[in-house]
Write a protein that holds these residues in place. Structure first.
Motif, PDB file in Angstrom:
ATOM      1  N   THR A  30       0.971  -1.163   0.015  1.00 28.72           N
ATOM      2  CA  THR A  30      -0.010   0.100   0.123  1.00 28.72           C
ATOM      3  C   THR A  30       0.837   1.076  -0.107  1.00 28.72           C
ATOM      4  O   THR A  30       0.649   2.357  -0.704  1.00 28.72           O
ATOM      5  CB  THR A  30      -0.907  -0.227   1.190  1.00 28.72           C
ATOM      6  OG1 THR A  30      -1.885  -1.312   1.194  1.00 28.72           O
ATOM      7  CG2 THR A  30      -1.790   1.267   1.214  1.00 28.72           C
ATOM      8  N   LEU A  31       1.930   1.124   0.883  1.00 32.27           N
ATOM      9  CA  LEU A  31       2.893   2.488   0.867  1.00 32.27           C
ATOM     10  C   LEU A  31       3.595   2.579  -0.428  1.00 32.27           C
ATOM     11  O   LEU A  31       3.674   4.033  -0.965  1.00 32.27           O
ATOM     12  CB  LEU A  31       3.773   2.346   1.948  1.00 32.27           C
ATOM     13  CG  LEU A  31       3.269   2.387   3.257  1.00 32.27           C
ATOM     14  CD1 LEU A  31       4.448   2.057   4.573  1.00 32.27           C
ATOM     15  CD2 LEU A  31       2.726   3.859   3.827  1.00 32.27           C
ATOM     16  N   CYS A  32       3.894   1.560  -0.990  1.00 32.62           N
ATOM     17  CA  CYS A  32       4.605   1.692  -2.538  1.00 32.62           C
ATOM     18  C   CYS A  32       3.843   2.139  -3.440  1.00 32.62           C
ATOM     19  O   CYS A  32       4.065   3.048  -4.146  1.00 32.62           O
ATOM     20  CB  CYS A  32       5.156   0.111  -2.815  1.00 32.62           C
ATOM     21  SG  CYS A  32       6.350  -0.256  -1.977  1.00 32.62           S
ATOM     22  N   LEU A  33       2.457   1.829  -3.355  1.00 29.80           N
ATOM     23  CA  LEU A  33       1.351   2.288  -4.378  1.00 29.80           C
ATOM     24  C   LEU A  33       1.164   3.829  -4.141  1.00 29.80           C
ATOM     25  O   LEU A  33       0.892   4.391  -5.058  1.00 29.80           O
ATOM     26  CB  LEU A  33      -0.015   1.483  -4.190  1.00 29.80           C
ATOM     27  CG  LEU A  33      -1.056   1.726  -5.041  1.00 29.80           C
ATOM     28  CD1 LEU A  33      -0.542   1.658  -6.677  1.00 29.80           C
ATOM     29  CD2 LEU A  33      -2.218   0.995  -4.813  1.00 29.80           C
ATOM     30  N   CYS A  34       1.130   4.145  -2.978  1.00 30.69           N
ATOM     31  CA  CYS A  34       1.080   5.597  -2.548  1.00 30.69           C
ATOM     32  C   CYS A  34       1.924   6.468  -2.976  1.00 30.69           C
ATOM     33  O   CYS A  34       1.627   7.509  -3.559  1.00 30.69           O
ATOM     34  CB  CYS A  34       0.688   5.718  -0.838  1.00 30.69           C
ATOM     35  SG  CYS A  34      -0.919   5.138  -0.276  1.00 30.69           S
ATOM     36  N   LEU A  35       3.111   5.777  -2.888  1.00 27.45           N
ATOM     37  CA  LEU A  35       4.311   6.654  -3.563  1.00 27.45           C
ATOM     38  C   LEU A  35       4.307   6.802  -4.800  1.00 27.45           C
ATOM     39  O   LEU A  35       4.572   7.886  -5.380  1.00 27.45           O
ATOM     40  CB  LEU A  35       5.843   6.042  -2.829  1.00 27.45           C
ATOM     41  CG  LEU A  35       7.031   6.423  -3.274  1.00 27.45           C
ATOM     42  CD1 LEU A  35       7.183   7.951  -2.702  1.00 27.45           C
ATOM     43  CD2 LEU A  35       8.319   5.741  -3.052  1.00 27.45           C
ATOM     44  N   VAL A  36       3.980   5.874  -5.453  1.00 27.74           N
ATOM     45  CA  VAL A  36       3.941   5.914  -6.987  1.00 27.74           C
ATOM     46  C   VAL A  36       2.775   6.649  -7.454  1.00 27.74           C
ATOM     47  O   VAL A  36       3.030   7.472  -8.200  1.00 27.74           O
ATOM     48  CB  VAL A  36       3.473   4.214  -7.699  1.00 27.74           C
ATOM     49  CG1 VAL A  36       3.234   4.502  -9.190  1.00 27.74           C
ATOM     50  CG2 VAL A  36       4.789   3.482  -7.435  1.00 27.74           C
TER      51      VAL A  36
END
Length: 492
Positions: A30-36
């Motif tokens: 989720t954090l990676c998706l938010c960063l992207v």
């Protein structure tokens, strides 16, 4: 007999960590998706801002070409590449707008351009916009006493972010070796990116120095004496080399300055299809009016070293070898000799380094025969080269060596380090005969100096003539043709 309670506890512990695995995976994803999503949003905002700015200005289709060069007001070979590259592009693409990202906040744009003329005899045909970055301290090596490579590289990302937020170009060229800025401009700024690599941030040679536990300016004796610390540093270097290769591979165009640099970049970045050698521009033509015949305004011989006062240039080796030469002078009845160290000082660390070199000269008792010339004008540099018998260079694995070329073009007998660019590209035979000399240690440098000074004048003249004839391949004109050919795909 096994302890059943111990086994039960271990099973419970494994189940506990297992129960955290999937929630942790979900949170991380989720954090990676938010960063992207965040970075994609920033990219869209930057593009919208850029389109808005171009719409409100005349010539809205004007292409913006930006160079990232935080130390553009320095006086080294890298800065000469910058100004010659700008001049070449402005001649071919006069309709484009040109930007230089710099951290030289204490000077004006006009002063920077005047400095380029004073040091390199270069005038740009069109205006340049300077964007002054306030966070250049983030790439200063003094800020990172440990893990310097990683610290400076991460610092360059923040500096690159500051640059990108102020101006989003169409074409981004890193002309100073900050490869970690390339993904920012390519994937967030949506730019076409190129890099001119003077010296790899990390190289296989650096890995071998740590692996073999050899002391050097970037591998302290404290590390080499401890096998455990050497292993830890080697792992750190391998991880950094992997990251460096990843960010470097983002380049659409890669230019390297020598065969030595090419070998390392191909090994690390693995982008051979878009990589080419573009020898740096050396102002060969400017030195051709210097007579090859030795004309002395003072008796004896002058040795000149040209290079910025950085640790890797190894100026202490020059002074120690020179001291040994003066000891030979007594026994071999050599004429009087003087050593002049000419170079640029970028900051207080460089100034402190010069003071240490002065102290070394005093400790060795040669201070009366050694002079330091800091940030001198081009005409003064030319005058010293016109009077010098020997041009001296001592950097191990110098990526190229513009100072070496200038010394040869000016008619000095070059004595360079037996490695890197000088060995592979510059001090090589011309029409089957030698063009200069190479050395490695204090003793071999002192021996070669004595050999050159004891030669008949006619023999030195033959070497000078061949050396000057061999360096035409490093002229400004050759650089411009090779540079424009390499970057052509960025403008298609």
């Amino acid at each position: 007999m096994a302890d059943p309670e111990g086994g039960l506890c271990l099973c419970k512990l494994l189940r506990f960590f297992g129960s955290l695995f999937f929630p942790g995976l979900i949170v991380s994803g989720t954090l990676c998706l938010c960063l992207v999503i965040f970075l994609w949003g920033v990219r869209l905002l930057l593009q919208r801002k850029k389109n808005s700015e171009t719409t409100n200005k005349p010539g809205k289709n004007q292409r913006v070409i930006a160079f990232f060069h935080p130390y553009c007001n320095a006086g080294g070979g890298g800065e000469r590449v910058l100004w010659c590259a700008l001049r070449a592009l402005q001649k071919k693409y006069p309709e484009a707008a040109y930007v230089v990202y710099t951290g030289d906040v204490n000077v004006s744009g006009d002063q920077i351009l005047e400095g380029a003329f004073q040091r390199f005899n270069i005038r740009l045909p069109r205006p340049v916009k300077f964007i002054f970055l306030k966070k250049r301290y983030l790439v200063e090596d003094s800020l990172y006493p440990h893990f310097t490579l990683l610290g400076q590289s991460l610092g360059s990302m923040f500096l690159g972010w500051e640059a990108l937020m102020q101006c989003v170009p169409d074409v981004y060229i890193d002309s100073m070796g900050y490869a970690f800025t390339l993904p920012l401009f390519k994937y967030i700024g949506a730019c076409r990116v190129a890099s001119y690599v003077h010296y790899p941030t990390i190289s296989t040679d650096m890995l071998s120095v740590v692996r073999n536990q050899n002391a050097g300016f970037n591998n302290s004796p404290f590390i080499t004496r401890n096998p455990f610390l050497s292993k830890v540093k080697l792992i750190y270097y391998y991880l950094f080399a992997f990251m460096y290769g990843f960010v470097g591979s983002c380049s659409d165009v890669v230019m390297v300055n020598s065969s030595w640099t090419l070998n390392h970049i191909l090994s690390l970045w693995k982008v051979g299809s878009c990589t080419s050698i573009v020898y740096p521009p050396c102002d060969v033509q400017t030195f051709l009016d210097i007579s090859l015949h030795e004309k002395k305004t003072t008796p004896g011989h002058l040795m000149v070293s040209v290079g910025q006062f950085r640790p890797e240039k190894n100026h202490p080796l020059q002074i120690r070898a020179f001291a040994k030469l003066l000891n030979k002078q007594v026994s071999q009845a050599l004429p009087s000799i003087k050593l002049v160290l000419i170079g640029g000082c970028r900051n207080k660390d460089d100034e402190l380094r010069v003071n240490r070199l002065r102290k070394l000269s005093e400790d060795l008792g040669v201070q009366d025969n050694v002079e330091f010339k800091i940030n001198i004008p081009f005409e003064e540099l030319k005058r010293y080269l016109s009077e010098a018998t020997i041009g001296l260079h001592t950097m191990w694995n110098e990526h190229f060596g513009i100072g070496v070329v200038e010394c040869m073009a000016a008619g000095t007998v070059i004595l360079a380090h037996n490695s890197g660019g000088p060995k592979l590209d510059i001090v090589v035979p011309h029409e089957g005969d030698i063009t200069g000399f190479l050395a490695e240690s204090e003793d071999t440098y002192a021996e070669k100096m004595a050999q050159i000074l004891s030669m008949p004048t006619e023999q030195r003249l033959q070497i000078r003539t061949r050396a000057r004839a061999s360096v035409h391949r490093f002229s400004d004109q050759e650089f411009e043709m090779a540079f424009l050919l390499s970057v052509e795909k960025l403008f298609m």
